[in-house]
Structure formats: structure tokens, C-alpha cells
Design an enzyme around this catalytic site. Structure first.
Site, short mmCIF file in Angstrom:
data_model
loop_
_atom_site.label_atom_id
_atom_site.label_comp_id
_atom_site.label_asym_id
_atom_site.label_seq_id
_atom_site.Cartn_x
_atom_site.Cartn_y
_atom_site.Cartn_z
N ASP A 10 18.40 -32.79 -16.39
CA ASP A 10 17.76 -32.30 -17.60
C ASP A 10 16.88 -31.12 -17.15
OD1 ASP A 10 16.61 -32.42 -20.28
OD2 ASP A 10 14.84 -33.28 -19.32
N LEU A 11 16.48 -30.26 -18.09
CA LEU A 11 15.71 -29.07 -17.69
C LEU A 11 14.19 -29.27 -17.87
CD1 LEU A 11 15.71 -26.11 -16.73
CD2 LEU A 11 16.03 -25.43 -19.10
N ASP A 12 13.79 -29.36 -19.14
CA ASP A 12 12.36 -29.46 -19.43
C ASP A 12 11.81 -30.81 -18.97
OD1 ASP A 12 9.80 -29.20 -20.54
OD2 ASP A 12 10.45 -29.92 -22.50
N THR A 18 8.62 -26.61 -19.47
CA THR A 18 8.60 -25.69 -20.61
C THR A 18 7.88 -26.29 -21.81
OG1 THR A 18 10.89 -26.38 -20.88
CG2 THR A 18 10.54 -24.14 -20.12
N LYS A 46 9.77 -34.13 -26.76
CA LYS A 46 10.46 -33.88 -25.49
C LYS A 46 11.92 -34.32 -25.60
CE LYS A 46 6.73 -33.55 -22.25
NZ LYS A 46 6.05 -34.10 -21.08
N SER A 115 20.96 -30.14 -20.76
CA SER A 115 19.71 -29.92 -21.51
C SER A 115 19.98 -29.72 -23.00
CB SER A 115 19.03 -28.67 -20.94
OG SER A 115 18.04 -28.20 -21.80
N ALA A 116 18.98 -30.06 -23.80
CA ALA A 116 19.07 -29.84 -25.25
C ALA A 116 18.76 -28.38 -25.59
CB ALA A 116 18.09 -30.76 -25.97
N LYS A 146 20.76 -36.07 -27.66
CA LYS A 146 20.42 -37.30 -26.95
C LYS A 146 19.66 -38.21 -27.93
CE LYS A 146 19.55 -34.37 -22.92
NZ LYS A 146 18.54 -33.77 -22.04
N GLU A 170 16.33 -37.49 -15.74
CA GLU A 170 15.82 -37.30 -17.11
C GLU A 170 14.37 -37.74 -17.26
OE1 GLU A 170 17.50 -35.75 -20.61
OE2 GLU A 170 15.57 -36.75 -20.41
N ASP A 171 13.62 -36.99 -18.06
CA ASP A 171 12.22 -37.38 -18.30
C ASP A 171 12.00 -37.99 -19.68
OD1 ASP A 171 12.60 -34.87 -19.65
OD2 ASP A 171 10.42 -34.72 -19.83
P1 B16 Z 1 15.28 -24.88 -27.50
P2 B16 Z 1 15.42 -30.58 -22.36
C1 B16 Z 1 14.39 -29.75 -24.69
O1 B16 Z 1 14.68 -29.51 -23.34
C2 B16 Z 1 12.88 -29.80 -24.89
O2 B16 Z 1 12.33 -30.91 -24.21
C3 B16 Z 1 12.57 -29.91 -26.36
O3 B16 Z 1 11.17 -29.93 -26.55
C4 B16 Z 1 13.19 -28.72 -27.10
O4 B16 Z 1 12.95 -28.80 -28.49
C5 B16 Z 1 14.71 -28.71 -26.82
O5 B16 Z 1 14.93 -28.64 -25.43
C6 B16 Z 1 15.40 -27.54 -27.50
O6 B16 Z 1 14.96 -26.33 -26.90
O7 B16 Z 1 14.42 -24.67 -28.70
O8 B16 Z 1 14.98 -23.96 -26.34
O9 B16 Z 1 16.76 -24.86 -27.84
O10 B16 Z 1 14.37 -31.58 -21.97
O11 B16 Z 1 16.60 -31.18 -23.09
O12 B16 Z 1 15.84 -29.70 -21.21
MG MG Z 2 13.42 -33.19 -20.71
#
Ligand code: B16
Ligand code: MG
Length: 216
Positions: A10-12, A18, A46, A115-116, A146, A170-171
Site C-alpha cells: 500500500d502507499l499512504d 501522504t 485512510k 494503492s487507492a 478496499k 497495509e496500514d
Molecule cells: P487520491 P492508499 C489512499 O492511499 C489514502 O489513504 C486515502 O486517504 C485517499 O483518499 C486515497 O488514497 C485516494 O487518494 O485522492 O490521491 O486518489 O493508502 O490506498 O495508498
Molecule cells: Mg494506506
């Protein structure tokens, strides 16, 4: 011989933080709409997609918006967020993340991002990690959020591997659940009481190594 052939990250919250930028941008949007947005509320977003995050924030603020207005507000928040992530630097990589990615590649295991975020490529480029990923699956490639396992299943598929050969990092609890329902092993990053069901929970990738990986 271990059956583990790949790590999907996962990224964030795993590679970079982020969430601080998402918080600033969402808070600015909430204030613009006339209400406040707290760090506690940000925690609940998150791993949640941009559109779903906005819907929750509007609910918390007691504000109703049409679908067209929602799309405009999500774009506005994203424009502020994108402005901030342009300034991201390699020193924002979370402790141990680069080292573990390098160790995984050195061991000839594959790496993927799951990542999302629709901004994942920009972020990975800015912090100088994009070259360390064999495949990137993110909000631009998936339709289900997810805890649906789609993002991780596509990650495994993109590497030509069975889900059982992949370990997810994953966090967010929704991400841990996604990995489990996809048939993968999962390492939770954060608090063991929240990330129930994970095979192992650590505070961050600085606590991870190949030994622990092969023992999962
Ligand atoms: P974006 P992850 C997620 O990242 C974030 O945790 C979440 O807060 C954010 O809304 C989502 O990505 C979408 O991000 O607006 O840049 O498309 O944890 O899945 O890496
Ligand atoms: Mg995350």
C-alpha cells in the site's frame, strides 16, 4: 524454499505519509464549505477513495451536494493536494521502506504497489522510488475499493503470480481485510488491536526483514 514470490505495498501509511497532505486539503475544503474537519475524522479516511472520502466529509459537516457538485469539490480538493505533493522529496519516505524494497528486489522477489490513490505515480516519482516497483496498481486501474480485494488481485495478476505467493503490506483495516479475502498473507503496519487478522503487525517497514517475511 519459501512460497513467497512477491510483496505488494500500500502507499499512504506504508511507503510515505501522504495523510498529512490529504488532511490539509480536506480541511481547506471543509472550511471553504463552512465547517471544520478534524484529525480524528482524517484517520477514518485512510485507504478510502477520494469520492467516498468526500461523501463522508459532507455527511459529517451536514451538507448535501449534487453529484455534479461533488465531482467539482473532489477536483478542487485534488488540485490542492496535487500542488502539495509536487514538493515531496525522498526524505519523506517512511523509515525502512526503501531499504526493505531493495532487500526484496535483491532476493529476486517481485514488488507491486496496491494503492487507492490516483496520484500514486506522481508520489513515487517525487520520492524517487518508482523504479523499485515491477508493477503499479492504483485508483486509476481498479473499480472496487478496499476491502474488496480487486487492487491486490490485480497486483498479483500483473506479476503473473497466484495470490498465495504474495504478501501485502497495509496500514488500513480495510486493506488488511482486502488482502485476506484475496487469499494473501498480510503484514499490518500500525496497531495490532486495530489490524486484526494480519499475520504479523509491525510499527513500520524499519521493523521488517527477509527473515520475518519467509516465516509468515
Ligand atoms: P487520491 P492508499 C489512499 O492511499 C489514502 O489513504 C486515502 O486517504 C485517499 O483518499 C486515497 O488514497 C485516494 O487518494 O485522492 O490521491 O486518489 O493508502 O490506498 O495508498
Ligand atoms: Mg494506506
Amino acid at each position: 524454499m519459501s512460497t513467497i514470490k512477491a510483496c505488494i505495498f500500500d502507499l499512504d501509511g506504508v511507503i510515505v505519509d501522504t495523510a498529512v497532505y490529504h488532511f490539509k486539503a480536506w480541511k481547506r475544503l471543509a472550511n471553504h464549505l463552512g465547517f471544520d474537519f478534524t484529525e480524528e475524522e482524517n484517520e477514518k479516511l485512510k485507504g478510502v477513495s477520494r469520492v467516498r472520502s468526500l461523501q463522508l466529509i459532507l455527511e459529517w459537516g451536514g451538507v448535501e451536494k449534487s453529484e455534479t457538485e461533488q465531482a467539482e469539490l473532489a477536483d478542487l480538493k485534488n488540485s490542492w493536494y496535487v500542488e502539495m505533493i509536487q514538493e515531496m522529496k525522498p526524505d519523506e519516505i517512511l523509515p525502512g521502506a526503501k531499504e526493505f524494497l531493495l532487500a526484496v528486489r535483491q532476493a529476486e522477489l517481485k514488488t507491486a504497489l496496491g494503492s487507492a490513490s490516483k496520484n500514486s505515480r506522481t508520489i513515487l516519482e517525487k520520492v524517487g522510488l518508482i523504479e523499485l516497483f515491477d508493477s503499479i496498481i492504483d485508483g486509476n486501474t481498479v473499480s472496487a475499493s478496499k476491502p474488496d480485494p480487486e487492487v491486490f488481485l490485480k497486483g498479483a495478476e500483473s506479476l503473473g503470480l497466484e495470490p498465495s505467493a504474495c504478501v501485502v503490506f497495509e496500514d488500513a483495516i480495510a486493506g488488511v481485510q482486502a488482502a485476506i479475502s484475496g487469499g494473501m498473507k498480510v503484514v499490518g503496519i500500525g496497531d495490532a488491536q486495530t489490524l486484526t487478522g494480519a499475520n504479523l503487525v509491525i510499527a513500520g517497514l524499519h521493523e521488517m526483514n527477509l527473515d520475518k517475511l519467509y516465516k509468515l
